[in-house]
Write an enzyme that holds these catalytic residues in place. Structure first.
Site, PDB file in Angstrom:
ATOM      1  N   ASP A  43       0.838  -1.195   0.000  1.00 15.28           N
ATOM      2  CA  ASP A  43       0.000   0.000   0.000  1.00 15.28           C
ATOM      3  C   ASP A  43       0.874   1.246   0.000  1.00 15.28           C
ATOM      4  OD1 ASP A  43      -2.368  -1.473   0.077  1.00 15.28           O
ATOM      5  OD2 ASP A  43      -2.346  -1.575   2.263  1.00 15.28           O
ATOM      6  N   TYR A  71       5.895  -8.880   8.345  1.00 16.88           N
ATOM      7  CA  TYR A  71       5.622  -7.460   8.533  1.00 16.88           C
ATOM      8  C   TYR A  71       5.848  -7.051   9.985  1.00 16.88           C
ATOM      9  CZ  TYR A  71       3.024  -7.956   4.134  1.00 16.88           C
ATOM     10  OH  TYR A  71       2.657  -8.233   2.835  1.00 16.88           O
ATOM     11  N   ASP A  85      -6.917   1.644   7.319  1.00 17.19           N
ATOM     12  CA  ASP A  85      -5.599   2.151   7.710  1.00 17.19           C
ATOM     13  C   ASP A  85      -5.674   3.639   8.022  1.00 17.19           C
ATOM     14  OD1 ASP A  85      -5.362   3.634   5.262  1.00 17.19           O
ATOM     15  OD2 ASP A  85      -4.591   1.858   4.261  1.00 17.19           O
ATOM     16  N   ARG A 177      -3.864  -5.009   7.378  1.00 18.64           N
ATOM     17  CA  ARG A 177      -4.826  -4.016   7.885  1.00 18.64           C
ATOM     18  C   ARG A 177      -6.159  -4.676   8.227  1.00 18.64           C
ATOM     19  NH1 ARG A 177      -6.939  -1.364   2.599  1.00 18.64           N
ATOM     20  NH2 ARG A 177      -5.644  -2.370   1.019  1.00 18.64           N
TER      21      ARG A 177
END
Length: 311
Positions: A43, A71, A85, A177
């Site tokens: 993203d 992550y 987000d 997310r």
């Protein structure tokens, strides 16, 4: 030697506030490459590992896209947004003040293993050829069906409410997310993802990654080739065979290849026991081809064959 003769993998540390496509375009311009692609979108607000395939290596991207991801992330409790987000519009608020660290740890553990996720309506997935985020911005959100993903490990690193810092190792296609939102709902207060850094993708790590400024400097000095990871090192863990001159000629002319001809041993993993890939290496240790083997089939299928190295 010009950029169109550079072939390999360049691991880039994507900065925030730029799209993955923007990074690819920047790398392509800096290297004067004919083709550049990547193995998994990040993203725009996220940063971290973006694996870029240069020229002939773009043909490997389809095999690499399914690699595991890792992550480091921060979720903020008490607020949900339409994008899930920090970039989105607030759509709900909840009270996080009574949430304990023990409750957070317990909620997080429930999302390890095989889980079902509904992809966010703001995502790069496409509906009838149009990215979902484009439709959502038009006020025409499309919800894709839920799908199973796998969270191999998730661990809380620090809690400073309303923020929770965590790390996750997961399969390709997992939306961190969405994971944050689901954990927030499990806690009863809601949440959104406020920071995201991809630390690993398909075996390539953040430690290997170059900033765009470093790529630009290497390009200016003409030394970017030194930081390109050879195609032979991609698809780590897949079996390989070393081809002699005769076998290479057969490969490059597209002749029939059998498991016996390539002398694939019985314990050579997917290439011997079921569906999988087999790397064919030339006499210089360069990747000459990728072959596909299917269970119950004696012949290999050609996935891709690479041109002889220049020079």
């Amino acid at each position: 030697m010009g950029g169109k003769h550079l072939n390999g993998i360049l691991v880039v540390n994507k900065p925030a506030a730029i799209s993955s496509a923007g990074v690819v375009a920047h790398v392509k311009r800096l290297l004067a490459a004919g083709r550049v692609g990547h193995t998994g979108t990040l993203d725009p607000f996220a940063r971290g590992v973006l694996v870029c395939c240069v020229n002939q290596a773009t043909r490997l991207a389809r095999f690499m896209v399914q690699g595991r991801k890792a992550y480091a992330a921060v979720m903020t409790l008490g607020v949900e947004t339409d994008t899930q987000d920090v970039t989105g519009r607030v759509v709900a608020r909840g009270d996080w003040t009574g949430v304990s660290e023990a409750a957070i740890a317990s909620a997080v553990r429930r999302f390890e293993g095989a889980i079902v996720q509904s992809p966010p309506v703001f995502s790069a997935l496409k509906h009838e050829g149009v990215p979902l985020y484009t439709l959502a911005r038009r006020g025409q959100p499309v919800q894709k069906p839920p799908r199973e993903v796998h969270v191999h490990r998730i661990r809380v690193l620090a809690v400073a409410l309303p923020e929770v810092r965590f790390e996750v190792h997961c399969s390709a296609g997992t939306y961190v997310r969405t994971l944050a939102v689901d954990i927030g709902r499990e806690l009863g207060c809601g949440a959104h993802l406020s920071e995201l850094t991809r630390t690993e993708s398909g075996g390539f790590s953040l430690e290997q990654a170059l900033t765009l400024e470093e790529v630009e400097d290497l390009s200016r000095r003409g030394t970017v080739r030194e930081r390109l990871i050879p195609m032979a090192q991609a698809l780590a863990g897949w079996p390989e065979v070393a081809a002699d001159r005769r076998l290479l000629e057969n490969v490059r002319t597209g002749r029939r290849l059998t498991r016996r001809e390539l002398s694939v041993p019985p314990d050579a993993g997917p290439a011997a026991a079921g569906d999988g890939l087999l790397k064919v290496m030339d006499e210089q240790g360069e990747l000459a081809a990728v072959l596909l083997f299917k269970a119950g089939q004696d012949d290999f299928e050609y996935a891709c064959v690479f041109a002889r190295p220049e020079g």
